[in-house]
Motif scaffolding. Structure first.
Motif, PDB file in Angstrom:
ATOM      1  N   GLU A  32       0.822  -1.201   0.000  1.00  0.00           N
ATOM      2  CA  GLU A  32       0.000   0.000   0.000  1.00  0.00           C
ATOM      3  C   GLU A  32       0.860   1.257   0.000  1.00  0.00           C
ATOM      4  O   GLU A  32       2.004   1.248   0.446  1.00  0.00           O
ATOM      5  CB  GLU A  32      -0.935  -0.011   1.206  1.00  0.00           C
ATOM      6  N   ARG A  36      -0.403   7.391   2.096  1.00  0.00           N
ATOM      7  CA  ARG A  36      -1.708   7.171   2.734  1.00  0.00           C
ATOM      8  C   ARG A  36      -1.533   6.612   4.140  1.00  0.00           C
ATOM      9  O   ARG A  36      -2.250   6.976   5.059  1.00  0.00           O
ATOM     10  CB  ARG A  36      -2.577   6.229   1.906  1.00  0.00           C
ATOM     11  N   ARG A  37      -0.561   5.709   4.304  1.00  0.00           N
ATOM     12  CA  ARG A  37      -0.319   5.137   5.640  1.00  0.00           C
ATOM     13  C   ARG A  37       0.185   6.206   6.596  1.00  0.00           C
ATOM     14  O   ARG A  37      -0.227   6.257   7.760  1.00  0.00           O
ATOM     15  CB  ARG A  37       0.683   3.974   5.539  1.00  0.00           C
ATOM     16  N   GLU A  41      -1.864   7.641   9.979  1.00  0.00           N
ATOM     17  CA  GLU A  41      -1.254   7.612  11.312  1.00  0.00           C
ATOM     18  C   GLU A  41      -1.146   9.016  11.904  1.00  0.00           C
ATOM     19  O   GLU A  41      -1.457   9.223  13.077  1.00  0.00           O
ATOM     20  CB  GLU A  41       0.126   6.963  11.254  1.00  0.00           C
TER      21      GLU A  41
END
Length: 178
Positions: A32, A36-37, A41
């Motif tokens: 992924e 975006r991660r 977070e």
């Protein structure tokens, strides 16, 4: 080994994540998008390493995450990356002016073909994790296309078709059976 790493890059909101999900559904290994991660977070923890708050901190973290993703990717079979190190280096260079694209992009290659999602205003949407407008997404696309071209990747522009047809296109372009 890098030939097994296939990058999906291009315009924000162009359908990369949906395409990645379809490739995963078909049994392919996927990674992924680092951005975006990181955004998820940072939003969850109240952090500031967000591209619209502190692009440099965001980009440096994306570079580290993309390197870690490459190092921990499966050793056999194709691995599809939703964005990758080149994308992170482009963001870092935009934020700081540091010429990281060439250095990082040459040292950590992906497969020779990179699949770019073109700007597609009919499907573009903002959301809490992607608040920038379409014009900014197009400018990002242009920077990425120039970077991948300068690094001698074969750029394959994805057709503006549904996700299943796009996945079929990618699989065929790589010489795999659907």
């Amino acid at each position: 080994m890098s030939e097994q790493f296939v990058v999906l890059s291009g315009c924000s909101g162009g359908g990369k994540s949906s395409l990645l999900a379809e490739l995963a559904r078909r049994g392919h290994a996927v990674v992924e998008e680092p951005g975006r991660r990181i955004v998820a977070e940072e939003m969850r923890t109240g952090g500031t390493a967000l591209p619209w708050v502190d692009l440099e901190a965001f980009a440096r973290r994306a570079v580290r995450m993309a390197l870690a993703d490459r190092n921990s990717a499966p050793g056999e079979g194709l691995v599809f990356f939703d964005r990758g190190l080149v994308d992170a280096a482009v963001a870092l260079e935009q934020a700081t002016g540091e010429p990281e694209i060439e250095r990082l992009g040459r040292a950590h290659r992906y497969g020779r073909q990179v699949f770019l999602t073109p700007p597609w205003p009919e499907i573009y949407e903002t959301d809490p994790e992607r608040p920038h407008g379409f014009d900014e997404a197009v400018a990002e696309y242009d920077r990425l296309a120039r970077a991948y071209d300068a690094l001698d990747y074969e750029i394959v522009i994805l057709p503006k078709v549904g996700i299943v047809a796009r996945a079929d296109f990618v699989v065929a372009a790589l010489g795999l059976s659907a």
